[in-house]
Design an enzyme around this catalytic site. Structure first.
Site, mmCIF file in Angstrom:
data_model
loop_
_atom_site.group_PDB
_atom_site.id
_atom_site.type_symbol
_atom_site.label_atom_id
_atom_site.label_comp_id
_atom_site.label_asym_id
_atom_site.label_seq_id
_atom_site.Cartn_x
_atom_site.Cartn_y
_atom_site.Cartn_z
ATOM 1 N N GLY A 261 22.923 -54.273 72.865
ATOM 2 C CA GLY A 261 22.934 -55.189 71.714
ATOM 3 C C GLY A 261 21.999 -56.380 71.885
ATOM 4 O O GLY A 261 21.712 -56.813 73.006
ATOM 5 N N GLY B 281 24.437 -54.902 64.275
ATOM 6 C CA GLY B 281 24.958 -56.265 64.223
ATOM 7 C C GLY B 281 23.874 -57.226 63.812
ATOM 8 O O GLY B 281 23.772 -57.633 62.650
ATOM 9 N N GLY C 243 21.434 -52.200 69.671
ATOM 10 C CA GLY C 243 20.061 -51.958 70.097
ATOM 11 C C GLY C 243 19.128 -51.492 69.008
ATOM 12 O O GLY C 243 17.947 -51.277 69.264
ATOM 13 N N VAL D 13 26.697 -49.544 75.920
ATOM 14 C CA VAL D 13 27.102 -50.595 76.857
ATOM 15 C C VAL D 13 25.844 -51.394 77.199
ATOM 16 O O VAL D 13 24.976 -50.934 77.934
ATOM 17 C CB VAL D 13 27.779 -50.015 78.131
ATOM 18 C CG1 VAL D 13 28.082 -51.143 79.124
ATOM 19 C CG2 VAL D 13 29.065 -49.279 77.759
ATOM 20 N N CYS E 103 23.711 -59.137 73.546
ATOM 21 C CA CYS E 103 24.469 -58.735 74.749
ATOM 22 C C CYS E 103 23.839 -59.335 75.992
ATOM 23 O O CYS E 103 22.616 -59.395 76.101
ATOM 24 C CB CYS E 103 24.400 -57.228 74.944
ATOM 25 S SG CYS E 103 25.283 -56.322 73.734
HETATM 26 P P1 XMP Z 1 22.931 -55.218 67.730
HETATM 27 O O1 XMP Z 1 21.823 -54.916 68.672
HETATM 28 O O2 XMP Z 1 22.870 -54.406 66.484
HETATM 29 O O3 XMP Z 1 24.251 -54.754 68.519
HETATM 30 O O4 XMP Z 1 23.071 -56.672 67.457
HETATM 31 C C1 XMP Z 1 25.538 -54.936 68.000
HETATM 32 C C2 XMP Z 1 26.547 -54.615 69.075
HETATM 33 O O5 XMP Z 1 26.438 -55.494 70.195
HETATM 34 C C3 XMP Z 1 27.664 -55.482 70.911
HETATM 35 N N1 XMP Z 1 28.058 -56.851 71.239
HETATM 36 C C4 XMP Z 1 28.050 -57.389 72.468
HETATM 37 N N2 XMP Z 1 27.738 -56.834 73.673
HETATM 38 N N3 XMP Z 1 28.203 -58.911 74.719
HETATM 39 C C5 XMP Z 1 27.831 -57.612 74.808
HETATM 40 O O6 XMP Z 1 27.548 -57.135 75.899
HETATM 41 C C6 XMP Z 1 28.534 -59.521 73.557
HETATM 42 O O7 XMP Z 1 28.862 -60.711 73.522
HETATM 43 C C7 XMP Z 1 28.457 -58.707 72.372
HETATM 44 N N4 XMP Z 1 28.725 -58.968 71.072
HETATM 45 C C8 XMP Z 1 28.447 -57.808 70.395
HETATM 46 C C9 XMP Z 1 28.686 -54.786 70.025
HETATM 47 O O8 XMP Z 1 28.911 -53.490 70.515
HETATM 48 C C10 XMP Z 1 28.004 -54.793 68.673
HETATM 49 O O9 XMP Z 1 28.463 -53.800 67.806
#
Ligand code: XMP
Length: 486
Positions: A312, A373, A352, A309, A315
């Site tokens: 990301g 991601g 993360g 939570v 995020c």
């Molecule tokens: P990384 O760090 O690898 O993380 O880019 C990928 C994950 O980020 C989450 N994700 C989000 N979390 N707001 C958030 O709080 C967003 O708009 C968002 N978009 C993606 C998601 O769990 C993804 O797998």
């Protein structure tokens, strides 16, 4: 007034800890002594490289999911498209590789070379099975390949150029792919149909399919030798129908994509899918970050849990809502929740990961796999084209709770909130173009092997058990953490 303590503990992020080197009997990380095979979800096949591409619309469509599965990982196709489109993306991945083609392209004998070429454009196969009459009833009168097409004109009927049934080399039911390849080599052909005693077609073996298996020895495969693929669903009413359509397309795993997985909805959707609809496809649910959250997802009937939570790259939940748990602690919380279970729910550490070492730490903390991601958003296989900014090629990456992603959802009719009322919890940015996804996966895997060898861990389970951490007193500043590694 509640008697619960206001502060429940301290949280550790990836940069706050380091794995402690341990006495190890592993000669070298490259010696083949380490097996990184990992569980993704209960009831789903394991994968050889524990990396999963995130269900974000700037990360995973069919191209990324295909590459990830070929490399030995896994991809979750995002849900920000219509159900029909998501189903078709799943099908494209499933079509890529097969031991035997059970549904080959079939065409009537009166069809022309032009018709056959059109059919092959859609089906991406190197042959058509030609049958008598208007519809295919299992028997066929010949096989035609693009080489045969060159022998006629566009309006030449296929019957004039095909190899007729009597001259088609065939194999009997029960023949394996290896035996079929031997037969193809002997007869110098590249396709060979499996035909039963009544002349009915059961499938077609090809040398090309065989080459794929040789070329990608780590590929993540289902029981029929096809690539594994997952797809995301949400919590709207239409998502039940979406889940059923994806299951009908033989998706291997569904991912229930909710930012706050501890919602009552999670239980409700899982109950409707598993109990009311009787769906057998494994379902991963999330996201959670606490012991209670992980238990809730398990007790709601999920087959895997997604943990994270706020960690990301794109995020903004921690900034906007003030909510989150540093990721190492979140993973440890989930591991703690399942530690006494006879069958532990597989844990995906989602978000993360910036550096290969973060992957080793995530698994050492108790995760089975990681989800990434932004690290993949800049690669060739992510959706969208690179753009040039200040002389550098870049690709877009955006949070699925960002304003631009919300506008897309509005256009799809996938939300009832208005743009004015929407408060984004994700950002949109650009990341340098990095070429193939395999480069990213290779670096992550290398780091994991190294981290495992320092921890004397030959398997993912051993890494989860044996890894130990120290807390770093002066971790990097948050801004530094944000810098994406190529
Ligand atoms: P990384 O760090 O690898 O993380 O880019 C990928 C994950 O980020 C989450 N994700 C989000 N979390 N707001 C958030 O709080 C967003 O708009 C968002 N978009 C993606 C998601 O769990 C993804 O797998």
């Amino acid at each position: 007034m509640s008697t619960q303590p206001k502060i429940i503990g301290e949280g550790l992020a990836f940069d706050d800890v380091l794995l402690v080197p341990q006495r190890s009997s592993i000669r070298s990380r490259f010696s083949g002594e380490i097996d990184t095979t990992a569980r993704v979800a209960l009831g789903a096949p394991s994968i050889h490289i524990p990396v999963i591409s995130a269900n974000m619309d700037t990360v995973t469509g069919w191209k990324m999911a295909t590459s990830m599965a070929l490399l030995g990982g896994f991809g979750v196709i995002h849900r920000f498209m219509s159900t029909a489109e998501e189903v078709s993306e799943v099908r494209r991945v499933k079509e890529r590789m097969r031991v035997i083609e059970e549904h080959p392209p079939v065409i009537p004998g009166h069809a022309t070379i032009h018709d056959a070429r059109l059919m092959l454009k859609q089906r991406e196969r190197g042959y058509v099975i030609v049958h008598a009459g208007e519809s295919f009833d299992g028997s066929f009168i010949g096989i035609a390949t693009p080489r045969d097409f060159d022998a006629g004109r566009p309006d030449t009927p296929l019957t004039e150029v095909m190899t007729p049934f009597e001259r088609v080399h065939r194999v009997a039911p029960g023949t394996s792919l290896e035996e079929a390849v031997a037969a193809m080599r002997q007869h110098r052909v590249e396709k060979i149909p499996m035909v039963d005693a009544n002349g009915r077609l059961l499938g077609v073996y090809t040398t090309k399919d065989h080459e794929y298996y040789q070329h990608y020895p780590n590929a993540s495969l289902d029981g029929k030798g096809r690539l594994l693929v997952a797809a995301a669903i949400g919590v709207q009413e239409g998502d039940i129908e979406r889940a059923l359509a994806l299951a009908a397309a033989e998706v291997d795993v569904l991912v229930l994509d909710i930012a706050h997985g501890e919602l009552d909805y999670t239980q409700e959707i899982l109950r409707r899918l598993k109990v009311v609809e009787g769906l057998k496809t494994p379902i991963i649910a999330g996201n959670v970050a606490t012991v209670d959250g992980a238990k809730y997802v398990r007790d709601s009937g999920a087959d895997g849990v997604k943990v994270g939570v706020g960690p990301g790259y794109v995020c903004e939940t921690r900034d906007v809502a003030g909510v989150g748990v540093p990721q190492v602690t979140a993973i440890m919380n989930a591991a703690e929740a399942y530690k006494n279970d006879s069958v532990r729910l597989p844990i995906i550490a989602d978000g993360g990961i910036r550096k290969p070492g973060d992957m080793a730490k995530a698994i050492g903390a108790g995760a089975d796999t990681i989800m990434i991601g932004s690290l993949l958003a800049g690669t060739e296989e992510s959706p969208g084209e690179p753009v040039e900014q200040d002389g550098i090629l870049k690709k877009m990456v955006r949070g699925m709770a960002s304003a631009t992603a919300f506008e897309k959802r509005l256009a799809l009719g996938a939300t009832t909130t208005s743009l004015e009322d929407y408060v984004p919890e994700g950002r949109t940015t650009f990341t340098p173009y990095k070429g193939k996804a395999s480069k990213v996966v290779k670096k992550l895997r290398g780091g994991l092997l190294s981290g495992m060898s320092y921890s004397n861990a030959r398997t993912i389970e051993e890494m989860q058990e044996r890894a130990q951490f120290v807390i770093v007193k002066n971790p990097m500043m948050p801004e530094q953490r944000r810098s994406l590694q190529s």
